[in-house]
Design a protein around this motif. Structure first.
Motif, PDB file in Angstrom:
ATOM      1  N   SER A  99       0.857  -1.174   0.000  1.00  0.00           N
ATOM      2  CA  SER A  99       0.000   0.000   0.000  1.00  0.00           C
ATOM      3  C   SER A  99       0.903   1.237   0.000  1.00  0.00           C
ATOM      4  N   THR A 100       0.497   2.291   0.647  1.00  0.00           N
ATOM      5  CA  THR A 100       1.260   3.535   0.611  1.00  0.00           C
ATOM      6  C   THR A 100       1.153   4.288   1.930  1.00  0.00           C
ATOM      7  N   THR A 101       2.173   5.059   2.236  1.00  0.00           N
ATOM      8  CA  THR A 101       2.051   5.990   3.343  1.00  0.00           C
ATOM      9  C   THR A 101       1.068   7.091   2.940  1.00  0.00           C
ATOM     10  N   GLY A 102       0.628   7.845   3.925  1.00  0.00           N
ATOM     11  CA  GLY A 102      -0.375   8.872   3.665  1.00  0.00           C
ATOM     12  C   GLY A 102      -1.777   8.430   4.034  1.00  0.00           C
ATOM     13  N   LEU A 103      -1.921   7.181   4.514  1.00  0.00           N
ATOM     14  CA  LEU A 103      -3.235   6.657   4.879  1.00  0.00           C
ATOM     15  C   LEU A 103      -3.398   6.455   6.377  1.00  0.00           C
ATOM     16  N   SER A 104      -2.379   6.750   7.143  1.00  0.00           N
ATOM     17  CA  SER A 104      -2.409   6.511   8.582  1.00  0.00           C
ATOM     18  C   SER A 104      -3.374   7.459   9.285  1.00  0.00           C
ATOM     19  N   LEU A 121      -1.045  12.336  -5.989  1.00  0.00           N
ATOM     20  CA  LEU A 121      -1.239  10.952  -5.569  1.00  0.00           C
ATOM     21  C   LEU A 121      -2.620  10.685  -4.972  1.00  0.00           C
ATOM     22  N   GLY A 122      -3.493  11.677  -5.000  1.00  0.00           N
ATOM     23  CA  GLY A 122      -4.823  11.507  -4.416  1.00  0.00           C
ATOM     24  C   GLY A 122      -5.596  10.320  -4.960  1.00  0.00           C
ATOM     25  N   PRO A 123      -5.714  10.158  -6.288  1.00  0.00           N
ATOM     26  CA  PRO A 123      -6.458   9.004  -6.831  1.00  0.00           C
ATOM     27  C   PRO A 123      -5.848   7.662  -6.435  1.00  0.00           C
ATOM     28  N   ALA A 124      -4.521   7.591  -6.433  1.00  0.00           N
ATOM     29  CA  ALA A 124      -3.864   6.332  -6.052  1.00  0.00           C
ATOM     30  C   ALA A 124      -4.126   6.006  -4.590  1.00  0.00           C
ATOM     31  N   HIS A 125      -4.119   7.026  -3.738  1.00  0.00           N
ATOM     32  CA  HIS A 125      -4.356   6.801  -2.317  1.00  0.00           C
ATOM     33  C   HIS A 125      -5.792   6.355  -2.058  1.00  0.00           C
ATOM     34  N   ALA A 126      -6.731   6.935  -2.784  1.00  0.00           N
ATOM     35  CA  ALA A 126      -8.130   6.519  -2.622  1.00  0.00           C
ATOM     36  C   ALA A 126      -8.301   5.045  -2.995  1.00  0.00           C
ATOM     37  N   LYS A 128      -5.878   2.707  -2.929  1.00  0.00           N
ATOM     38  CA  LYS A 128      -5.194   1.889  -1.919  1.00  0.00           C
ATOM     39  C   LYS A 128      -6.011   1.789  -0.631  1.00  0.00           C
ATOM     40  N   LYS A 129      -6.684   2.872  -0.267  1.00  0.00           N
ATOM     41  CA  LYS A 129      -7.478   2.863   0.969  1.00  0.00           C
ATOM     42  C   LYS A 129      -8.602   1.846   0.877  1.00  0.00           C
ATOM     43  N   ILE A 130      -9.302   1.816  -0.250  1.00  0.00           N
ATOM     44  CA  ILE A 130     -10.371   0.833  -0.416  1.00  0.00           C
ATOM     45  C   ILE A 130      -9.797  -0.579  -0.420  1.00  0.00           C
ATOM     46  N   MET A 131      -8.629  -0.753  -1.055  1.00  0.00           N
ATOM     47  CA  MET A 131      -7.961  -2.054  -1.038  1.00  0.00           C
ATOM     48  C   MET A 131      -7.688  -2.502   0.397  1.00  0.00           C
ATOM     49  N   GLU A 132      -7.133  -1.613   1.211  1.00  0.00           N
ATOM     50  CA  GLU A 132      -6.849  -1.941   2.610  1.00  0.00           C
ATOM     51  C   GLU A 132      -8.127  -2.343   3.345  1.00  0.00           C
ATOM     52  N   ASP A 133      -9.188  -1.584   3.149  1.00  0.00           N
ATOM     53  CA  ASP A 133     -10.456  -1.888   3.831  1.00  0.00           C
ATOM     54  C   ASP A 133     -10.962  -3.271   3.441  1.00  0.00           C
ATOM     55  N   ARG A 134     -10.798  -3.624   2.177  1.00  0.00           N
ATOM     56  CA  ARG A 134     -11.269  -4.939   1.726  1.00  0.00           C
ATOM     57  C   ARG A 134     -10.447  -6.067   2.349  1.00  0.00           C
TER      58      ARG A 134
END
Length: 215
Positions: A99-104, A121-126, A128-134
């Motif tokens: 994933s990526t930093t910036g989601l903590s 990097l906003g779209p990429a972070h969005a 990655k965040k959904i990926m983490e939640d899944r």
């Protein structure tokens, strides 16, 4: 690369299996998750991402595939769910994902990096965040044994010997040792960290954690 890592071609020929396909296609993913003996793999390591794509509006860059991480993870989990329903697996796999930093919950990037992270990097972070939640939801549902999420800094530069590590814990809101704040990390060091600390140790003491790594 083979010489640098002291790997022989014979070793790769005996251990490495490349299966061409699409990470969003369930049949292709199933070919990767079930080995030649019909057994479910013990670990899954995912490291997908989209390429930057600029739009006519320079303030709204995007990706060539803005949902590649979340959609690919949804496919992996859907296949695992179907495998579990058949009773084919004696135990479900450990899943690790880049994933990526910036989601903590707390700042895990230098202040100077905040504009870049929220703009380019906003779209990429969005995604990655959904990926983490899944991934977290898949653990709760029992579709995976557990997980390790690796939040890497911006992927740039050459490999170094030292990697700084921080983490957030299993319990909601638990920050553990806190995030490791840094600017960049090389792709080579990310790969080496995942192999040495996750794959070769079946997750070790990082299981169930969101781990930030940086130079």
């Amino acid at each position: 690369m083979l010489k640098k890592r002291q790997l022989s071609q014979a070793l790769l020929d005996g251990k490495l299996v490349i299966i061409q396909g699409n990470a969003k296609n369930e049949e292709d993913v199933r070919k990767v998750l079930i080995n030649e003996k019909g057994e479910l793999v013990d670990q899954i390591a995912s490291g997908l991402g989209g390429a930057p794509k600029f739009t006519p509006n320079p303030l709204k860059p995007t990706l060539d595939d803005p949902h590649v991480c979340q959609d690919s993870m949804a496919t992996i989990i859907a296949v695992l769910q179907k495998i579990a329903a058949t009773g084919q697996a004696s135990r479900m796999p450990l899943l690790s994902a880049i994933s990526t930093t910036g989601l903590s919950q707390k700042r895990d990037i230098p202040i100077a990096m905040i504009p870049l992270y929220h703009w380019m990097l906003g779209p990429a972070h969005a995604d990655k965040k959904i990926m983490e939640d899944r991934i977290v939801e898949a653990k709760k549902a029992g579709w995976i044994r557990d997980f390790v999420i690796i939040r890497a800094s911006l992927l740039l530069g050459e490999a170094r010997k030292e990697v700084r590590v921080g983490w957030e814990g299993k319990a909601p809101g638990q920050l553990g040792d806190g995030a490791a704040v840094g600017y960049t990390i090389s792709r080579e060091d990310v790969g080496l960290f995942v192999y040495q600390n996750v794959i070769s140790q079946s997750g070790g003491d990082l299981v169930g954690k969101k781990v930030s790594i940086t130079h």
